[in-house]
Design a protein around this motif. Structure first.
Motif, mmCIF file in Angstrom:
data_model
loop_
_atom_site.group_PDB
_atom_site.id
_atom_site.type_symbol
_atom_site.label_atom_id
_atom_site.label_comp_id
_atom_site.label_asym_id
_atom_site.label_seq_id
_atom_site.Cartn_x
_atom_site.Cartn_y
_atom_site.Cartn_z
ATOM 1 N N ARG A 21 30.743 37.840 51.440
ATOM 2 C CA ARG A 21 29.608 36.989 51.149
ATOM 3 C C ARG A 21 30.024 35.804 50.271
ATOM 4 N N ALA A 22 29.649 34.616 50.711
ATOM 5 C CA ALA A 22 29.782 33.382 49.935
ATOM 6 C C ALA A 22 31.213 33.160 49.440
ATOM 7 N N GLU A 66 45.030 38.476 48.398
ATOM 8 C CA GLU A 66 46.213 37.640 48.147
ATOM 9 C C GLU A 66 45.825 36.293 47.550
ATOM 10 N N ALA A 67 44.621 35.830 47.886
ATOM 11 C CA ALA A 67 44.083 34.600 47.310
ATOM 12 C C ALA A 67 42.688 34.891 46.779
ATOM 13 N N GLU A 68 42.343 34.253 45.670
ATOM 14 C CA GLU A 68 41.029 34.461 45.077
ATOM 15 C C GLU A 68 40.106 33.332 45.487
ATOM 16 N N GLY A 69 39.039 33.700 46.205
ATOM 17 C CA GLY A 69 38.145 32.684 46.712
ATOM 18 C C GLY A 69 36.710 32.814 46.245
ATOM 19 N N GLY A 70 36.473 33.574 45.182
ATOM 20 C CA GLY A 70 35.105 33.753 44.743
ATOM 21 C C GLY A 70 34.314 34.577 45.747
ATOM 22 N N GLY A 71 33.029 34.688 45.524
ATOM 23 C CA GLY A 71 32.192 35.457 46.427
ATOM 24 C C GLY A 71 32.368 36.956 46.235
ATOM 25 N N THR A 72 31.843 37.709 47.180
ATOM 26 C CA THR A 72 31.851 39.166 47.111
ATOM 27 C C THR A 72 32.486 39.744 48.360
ATOM 28 N N ILE A 73 33.366 40.721 48.179
ATOM 29 C CA ILE A 73 34.015 41.400 49.300
ATOM 30 C C ILE A 73 33.843 42.896 49.115
ATOM 31 N N ARG A 74 33.278 43.545 50.119
ATOM 32 C CA ARG A 74 33.113 44.997 50.087
ATOM 33 C C ARG A 74 33.816 45.607 51.295
#
Length: 271
Positions: A21-22, A66-74
């Motif tokens: 998400r986002a 591996e990369a930080e892109g903000g948002g939410t990952i489940r």
């Protein structure tokens, strides 16, 4: 008078294997993911398509951390950051586009690295590596030094390694493949995608970044076409691969027709 009807219950939707998400990612001043959201289901092979630089590989890097892109990952309803790394390694396997390994390991030793999260006996590790190397047709390379292999041979060895890693994933399995066919000949392209298809049929959530529209149409349940960090089309092959969408995203006119013997679209250049 018409008797009142019982309300129809809404259908149950199983928890997605991946829920993103986002997501946002900017590198070198270029926005690679722009408020990007996507669900991936277990038992589904999803192909990520799009021009060079569209954000496909960047999406995989953000999903796996591996990369930080903000948002939410489940993953399976649980935030990725809440998984202990050793646990996540048993359920999430990534085949990157390039693997920088310069040590003089044999091909078998590279494949056996996939068993490290599983804590197997030496005998079981050897048997599992043999099984997965056979599955992707690299057993004859087992004694070759990894640096001496061709690009395609290295890809297949690493695929065997990832399959070894996921062999104990059970019903929570995620496989991400970043251009797994880029260095392969015709037969090994299809063999690799057949392996991915078999895993999806067995319940895994499989994401494949691929440039070949026709291979994607043949093997994937769902095509997600990405450009400028956003989804441009999302659906089954016949729905996603329209001439208008392809020309708009890739800037090239095409014809789309039915394969002569199977029910998937074939894309041919119109100019």
């Amino acid at each position: 008078m018409t008797p009142p009807q019982n309300p129809v219950s809404a259908p149950e939707h199983p928890t997605p294997a991946i829920e993103a998400r986002a997501l946002n990612l900017t590198l070198g001043g270029k926005k690679l993911l722009d408020d990007f959201s996507l669900n991936i289901a277990s038992g589904e092979l999803t192909a990520l398509l799009g021009p060079n630089g569209a954000g496909k590989s960047s999406l995989l890097k953000v999903l796996c951390g591996e990369a930080e892109g903000g948002g939410t990952i489940r993953f399976f309803g649980k935030e990725r950051k809440d998984y202990p790394p050793a646990t996540l390694a048993k359920h999430l396997g990534i085949l990157p586009q390039h693997s920088n390994l310069a040590f003089a390991f044999t091909a078998r030793e590279v494949v056996e690295l996939g068993s490290l999260p599983l804590q197997l006996t030496r005998k079981d590790t050897q048997a599992l590596a043999t099984e997965k190397m056979t599955q992707v047709d690299v057993l004859e390379l087992q004694d070759r030094l990894y640096p001496s292999l061709s690009g395609g041979e290295k890809q297949r060895v690493h695929l065997a390694r990832v399959l070894t890693q996921l062999s104990h994933a059970g019903d929570q399995c995620i496989l991400m493949l970043d251009e797994p066919t880029s260095a392969l000949d015709l037969s090994h392209q299809h063999q690799t995608l057949q392996v991915a298809r078999t895993l999806a049929n067995a319940g895994a959530a499989v994401i494949v970044v691929i440039h070949d529209l026709n291979l994607a149409a043949q093997y994937a349940d769902r095509l997600v076409i990405v450009n400028h960090g956003k989804v441009q089309a999302d659906g089954p092959p016949w729905q996603a691969l329209t001439p208008d969408t392809i020309q708009r995203v890739y800037g090239w006119p095409v014809h789309v027709s039915k394969h002569p013997t199977q029910d998937f679209p074939v894309v041919l250049p119109a100019a």
